[in-house]
Design a protein around this motif. Structure first.
Motif, PDB file in Angstrom:
ATOM      1  N   LEU A 131      -3.104   0.419 -14.492  1.00  0.00           N
ATOM      2  CA  LEU A 131      -4.165   0.226 -15.481  1.00  0.00           C
ATOM      3  C   LEU A 131      -5.533   0.623 -14.928  1.00  0.00           C
ATOM      4  N   ILE A 132      -5.823   0.182 -13.691  1.00  0.00           N
ATOM      5  CA  ILE A 132      -7.136   0.472 -13.120  1.00  0.00           C
ATOM      6  C   ILE A 132      -7.292   1.974 -12.893  1.00  0.00           C
ATOM      7  N   THR A 133      -6.227   2.628 -12.433  1.00  0.00           N
ATOM      8  CA  THR A 133      -6.285   4.075 -12.210  1.00  0.00           C
ATOM      9  C   THR A 133      -6.498   4.815 -13.531  1.00  0.00           C
ATOM     10  N   MET A 134      -5.771   4.374 -14.577  1.00  0.00           N
ATOM     11  CA  MET A 134      -5.954   5.011 -15.891  1.00  0.00           C
ATOM     12  C   MET A 134      -7.393   4.875 -16.356  1.00  0.00           C
ATOM     13  N   GLU A 135      -7.935   3.675 -16.110  1.00  0.00           N
ATOM     14  CA  GLU A 135      -9.317   3.414 -16.492  1.00  0.00           C
ATOM     15  C   GLU A 135     -10.262   4.368 -15.768  1.00  0.00           C
ATOM     16  N   ALA A 136     -10.012   4.535 -14.466  1.00  0.00           N
ATOM     17  CA  ALA A 136     -10.870   5.409 -13.652  1.00  0.00           C
ATOM     18  C   ALA A 136     -10.764   6.853 -14.116  1.00  0.00           C
ATOM     19  N   LEU A 137      -9.539   7.283 -14.470  1.00  0.00           N
ATOM     20  CA  LEU A 137      -9.344   8.664 -14.916  1.00  0.00           C
ATOM     21  C   LEU A 137     -10.032   8.886 -16.261  1.00  0.00           C
ATOM     22  N   ARG A 138      -9.944   7.852 -17.114  1.00  0.00           N
ATOM     23  CA  ARG A 138     -10.536   7.969 -18.441  1.00  0.00           C
ATOM     24  C   ARG A 138     -12.057   8.098 -18.344  1.00  0.00           C
ATOM     25  N   ALA A 139     -12.629   7.526 -17.267  1.00  0.00           N
ATOM     26  CA  ALA A 139     -14.080   7.534 -17.123  1.00  0.00           C
ATOM     27  C   ALA A 139     -14.621   8.899 -16.689  1.00  0.00           C
ATOM     28  N   VAL A 140     -13.721   9.785 -16.265  1.00  0.00           N
ATOM     29  CA  VAL A 140     -14.183  11.126 -15.891  1.00  0.00           C
ATOM     30  C   VAL A 140     -14.576  11.872 -17.172  1.00  0.00           C
ATOM     31  N   ALA A 165       0.833  -1.204   0.000  1.00  0.00           N
ATOM     32  CA  ALA A 165       0.000   0.000   0.000  1.00  0.00           C
ATOM     33  C   ALA A 165       0.864   1.249   0.000  1.00  0.00           C
ATOM     34  N   ILE A 166       1.983   1.196   0.730  1.00  0.00           N
ATOM     35  CA  ILE A 166       2.831   2.376   0.838  1.00  0.00           C
ATOM     36  C   ILE A 166       3.702   2.556  -0.408  1.00  0.00           C
ATOM     37  N   VAL A 167       4.154   1.441  -0.996  1.00  0.00           N
ATOM     38  CA  VAL A 167       5.075   1.543  -2.137  1.00  0.00           C
ATOM     39  C   VAL A 167       4.329   1.593  -3.473  1.00  0.00           C
ATOM     40  N   ALA A 168       3.464   0.600  -3.707  1.00  0.00           N
ATOM     41  CA  ALA A 168       2.899   0.457  -5.048  1.00  0.00           C
ATOM     42  C   ALA A 168       1.756   1.433  -5.320  1.00  0.00           C
ATOM     43  N   MET A 169       0.945   1.752  -4.288  1.00  0.00           N
ATOM     44  CA  MET A 169      -0.213   2.611  -4.535  1.00  0.00           C
ATOM     45  C   MET A 169       0.183   4.016  -5.006  1.00  0.00           C
ATOM     46  N   PRO A 170       1.010   4.740  -4.233  1.00  0.00           N
ATOM     47  CA  PRO A 170       1.370   6.092  -4.692  1.00  0.00           C
ATOM     48  C   PRO A 170       2.074   6.067  -6.039  1.00  0.00           C
ATOM     49  N   LEU A 171       3.026   5.122  -6.193  1.00  0.00           N
ATOM     50  CA  LEU A 171       3.766   5.027  -7.453  1.00  0.00           C
ATOM     51  C   LEU A 171       2.823   4.763  -8.621  1.00  0.00           C
ATOM     52  N   GLY A 172       1.949   3.785  -8.432  1.00  0.00           N
ATOM     53  CA  GLY A 172       1.060   3.381  -9.510  1.00  0.00           C
ATOM     54  C   GLY A 172       0.081   4.484  -9.874  1.00  0.00           C
ATOM     55  N   ILE A 173      -0.493   5.125  -8.851  1.00  0.00           N
ATOM     56  CA  ILE A 173      -1.472   6.176  -9.117  1.00  0.00           C
ATOM     57  C   ILE A 173      -0.797   7.368  -9.801  1.00  0.00           C
ATOM     58  N   TYR A 189       0.141  10.551 -14.732  1.00  0.00           N
ATOM     59  CA  TYR A 189       1.022  11.077 -15.760  1.00  0.00           C
ATOM     60  C   TYR A 189       0.606  10.571 -17.137  1.00  0.00           C
ATOM     61  N   LEU A 190       0.463   9.268 -17.245  1.00  0.00           N
ATOM     62  CA  LEU A 190       0.161   8.674 -18.547  1.00  0.00           C
ATOM     63  C   LEU A 190      -1.173   9.176 -19.092  1.00  0.00           C
ATOM     64  N   GLN A 191      -2.159   9.323 -18.214  1.00  0.00           N
ATOM     65  CA  GLN A 191      -3.497   9.645 -18.680  1.00  0.00           C
ATOM     66  C   GLN A 191      -3.687  11.148 -18.885  1.00  0.00           C
ATOM     67  N   GLU A 192      -3.122  11.948 -17.981  1.00  0.00           N
ATOM     68  CA  GLU A 192      -3.428  13.380 -18.007  1.00  0.00           C
ATOM     69  C   GLU A 192      -2.336  14.217 -18.658  1.00  0.00           C
ATOM     70  N   TYR A 193      -1.101  13.816 -18.496  1.00  0.00           N
ATOM     71  CA  TYR A 193       0.001  14.670 -18.925  1.00  0.00           C
ATOM     72  C   TYR A 193       0.665  14.191 -20.206  1.00  0.00           C
ATOM     73  N   ALA A 194       0.874  12.886 -20.323  1.00  0.00           N
ATOM     74  CA  ALA A 194       1.655  12.376 -21.446  1.00  0.00           C
ATOM     75  C   ALA A 194       0.938  12.649 -22.758  1.00  0.00           C
ATOM     76  N   ILE A 200       6.023   6.493 -28.375  1.00  0.00           N
ATOM     77  CA  ILE A 200       6.719   5.946 -27.196  1.00  0.00           C
ATOM     78  C   ILE A 200       5.738   5.738 -26.051  1.00  0.00           C
ATOM     79  N   ASN A 201       4.858   6.715 -25.830  1.00  0.00           N
ATOM     80  CA  ASN A 201       3.909   6.585 -24.737  1.00  0.00           C
ATOM     81  C   ASN A 201       2.914   5.473 -24.977  1.00  0.00           C
ATOM     82  N   ARG A 202       2.529   5.303 -26.255  1.00  0.00           N
ATOM     83  CA  ARG A 202       1.614   4.204 -26.562  1.00  0.00           C
ATOM     84  C   ARG A 202       2.302   2.862 -26.308  1.00  0.00           C
TER      85      ARG A 202
END
Lengths: 339, 315
Positions: free
Chosen positions: B180-189, B96-104, B109-114, B119-121
């Motif tokens: 992946l799940i976070t990207m999915e959630a962001l895309r749904a906004v 929870a401490i390592v993977a969650m912040p990193l992954g989110i 970045y990938l969904q909103e900024y990139a 290369i990103n694809r």
């Protein structure tokens, strides 16, 4: 804005759970009795129950010693041991030549201590009453390297007769389930049953002779092997004696004729050496580690009467006879005296 | 449900008018097939749960309390799963401490900024593939990197076979899933939310911080907690990176750092090693440990549902 701060608190909550768990892990034991320090043990999965149980009882009087016991296998254990990564290596066979070389190369010196006796139980389904006793030749014909492709009991008869066995097997499918070659029990079975000797006599190379047939169902999980025995009336297999005793209702033990009559596996026949498929179990203690008081105390306890005579049978193994207990104890005494 | 009912009524009326009294055979067969699939998956689950429960009953009925508070033991009547539960908790706390912040963060970045470059694809496709890699492969990664190469940091006294190594391995395992799940959630906004915010002059940071993230939070949470449940149940990689399967004593008086750099066991690896032991007592213990694991995962999933409902937003 509000939502985001709530999310922060949830992550803090998860962190709190883990810290609480860590605090909980640290709150066992207490008090200042006995030794402190740590002991790392690995090696044979057969010996692991003994070392684990001895460690558990040892921990009751020495709660501050951290002990871990694993059982990946004798070979894996010696690899770690000769790299100096563990203090004690459990072994279901003596250390092999190349392992001795590896230990020497890394400057690892050790003491070998015999701690218990175990047997290999050859077994079949409780529903099989046709086969009650096998001799060396029979075992060679059923399990040996030349038996590949023999898929009925009767099919093994001619090979058994050829190598001096009794043969006379029933005409039923032969379904073998047994430990795979990573297991110490596999090596022990090949060595003690004479498969290797017969194979070499028949002109096989040493490597080819020191193997079982390739086409049997191998499983690292002894419970799977026991289940296979229950599943078919013509099943055949082997497991360690301690394990077979626990599952006595599900299997039927087959007696072994090592040249002086048929003998079944039991604590008595293993202890007096009359059962042919019995073997000693060992621990190897790193000499450098043995100088540490917690290791010395653990091995002292391991070689005590209480451990070797009471704890060993409780986990299903056969206690060493009195003279071999003495031999183990004097080996340990001389090892500690010189270090 | 209430939203469906009137539509169905309309649908039947229209169908009746168009097709008369002819029956929709294919439709019925399809519906029956769907129902059968549902019942079949439920049946498998119930059989699994039923056999585990009945196997576990001797333990659960006589010493359920002692079972969850006792340490590992060689005697089946004394053995318990306390160390496994504690070990698994610390491991998923680590994840929870390592993977969650990193992954989110990576997903934002990938969904909103990139920008949508090749290369990103390629990066996104790779992450998608990583999520499907068998867990044992992550075990090998953990063994080579965390246990062997970084052992001076991960566990100097235990040759790298520590909580840190296990936790980092599990983190690497769930990281792609979290992304992946976070990207999915962001895309749904909905786009309109972002556009409205930009329209009144918000910067990208303000849009992400005040509009996108709050709306995506329920989805991100559900994903995060489901991946924690996945990490909780993993066995194979932990066996490779050195979770103790035999006996383990956990004396007190150690600092948190010493604990994290020390040896550990986990609930799934305990189940694995107990399933190999002989006798009915161990069979019951194994089944009871499975029930404990199921209950914990159920609680974790329940937490996921509660969190999602709490943060749920409608637009």
């Amino acid at each position: 804005m509000r939502t985001v701060s709530r999310r922060g608190s949830a992550i803090a909550g998860l962190a709190a759970v883990s810290i609480a768990a860590a605090a909980c892990a640290g709150s066992g034991g207490g008090g200042d009795e006995g030794q402190a320090g740590s002991i790392t043990i690995s090696g044979s999965s057969t010996v692991e129950p003994i070392s684990s149980f001895v460690a558990e009882i040892f921990n009751e009087t020495n709660p501050n010693v951290q002990i871990s016991v694993d059982g990946p296998g004798t070979g894996d254990g010696f690899q770690l041991f000769c790299n100096g990564e563990i203090d004690i290596s459990d072994a279901s066979r003596p250390i092999a030549d190349e392992e001795i070389k590896a230990c020497e190369k890394n400057g690892v010196e050790y003491t070998e201590l015999e701690v218990a006796l175990d047997g290999v139980t050859v077994m079949t389904s409780p529903g099989n009453s046709a086969v009650t006793c096998l001799d060396d030749g029979d075992i060679y014909a059923l399990f040996g390297p030349e038996s590949d492709g023999i898929d009925t009991w009767a099919g093994a008869t001619s090979l058994a007769m050829e190598v001096g066995g009794n043969g006379g097997f029933p005409d039923a499918p032969l379904e073998i389930t047994a430990p795979g070659e990573e297991s110490g029990t596999y090596d022990t079975f090949i060595e003690l049953s004479g498969i290797e000797d017969i194979g070499v006599d028949r002109g096989l190379s040493e490597d080819a002779a020191a193997a079982l047939r390739k086409d049997y169902q191998a499983s690292p999980n002894d419970n799977v092997i026991i289940t296979a025995m229950e599943g078919s009336p013509s099943a055949l297999g082997f497991v360690g004696f301690a394990f077979a005793e626990e599952a006595a209702d599900s299997i039927r033990e087959i007696q072994i004729d090592g040249g002086s009559g048929c003998v079944g596996p039991s604590a008595e026949t293993i202890a007096d050496g009359s059962y042919p498929l019995s073997r000693p179990l060992y621990i190897y203690v790193n000499s450098k580690a043995a100088a540490r008081p917690e290791i010395a105390a653990y091995v002292d306890y391991y070689t005590s009467d209480e451990a070797l005579k009471t704890l060993v049978p409780q986990v299903g193994y056969v206690a060493l006879p009195a003279d071999r207990v003495e031999a183990t104890r004097s080996a340990w005494a001389s090892a500690t005296a010189t270090s | 449900m209430s939203a469906i009912a009137p539509t169905r009524h309309v649908q039947t009326t229209v169908e009746l008018a168009l097709r008369g009294r002819r029956r929709d055979v294919a439709g019925r067969v399809f519906q029956g097939g769907l129902l059968l699939s549902l019942l079949l998956s439920l049946a498998i689950l119930i059989v699994l749960l039923g056999t585990s429960l009945s196997d576990a009953w001797p333990v659960l009925s006589s010493r359920a309390g002692a079972f969850v508070t006792s340490n590992v033991s060689r005697l089946d009547v004394r053995a318990g799963v306390r160390q496994g539960i504690v070990g698994s908790m610390i491991l998923i706390g680590f994840v929870a401490i390592v993977a969650m912040p990193l992954g989110i963060a990576a997903a934002i970045y990938l969904q909103e900024y990139a920008r949508d470059t090749r290369i990103n694809r390629l990066l996104t496709t790779n992450i998608r593939n990583l999520a499907g890699v068998p867990s044992i492969v992550y075990g090998i990664l953990g063994l080579v990197v965390f246990v062997q190469a970084l052992r001076a940091v991960t566990g100097p006294n235990v040759f790298g076979r520590s909580y840190v190594s296990g936790g980092l391995t599990l983190s690497a395992l769930v990281l792609p899933i979290v992304i992946l799940i976070t990207m999915e959630a962001l895309r749904a906004v909905p786009r309109s939310i972002r556009e409205a915010a930009y329209g009144v002059g918000a910067t990208q940071w303000e849009v992400v911080r005040h509009h996108v993230l709050p709306y995506a939070a329920p989805g991100i949470f559900t994903g995060a907690i489901l991946s924690l449940a996945r990490a909780f149940g993993e066995t194979a990689p932990l066996l490779l990176v050195g979770a103790v399967t035999g006996y383990l004593s956990t004396p007190g008086g150690r600092t948190p750092l010493e604990i994290l750099q020390g040896q550990y066991t986990s609930l799934p690896t305990q189940i694995f090693s107990w399933s190999r032991l002989a006798g009915d007592g161990w069979k019951a213990n194994t089944a009871a440990a499975i029930i404990v694991l199921l209950v914990i995962i159920l609680v974790v999933n329940l937490a996921a549902i509660l969190l999602r409902n709490r943060y749920d937003r409608r637009w």
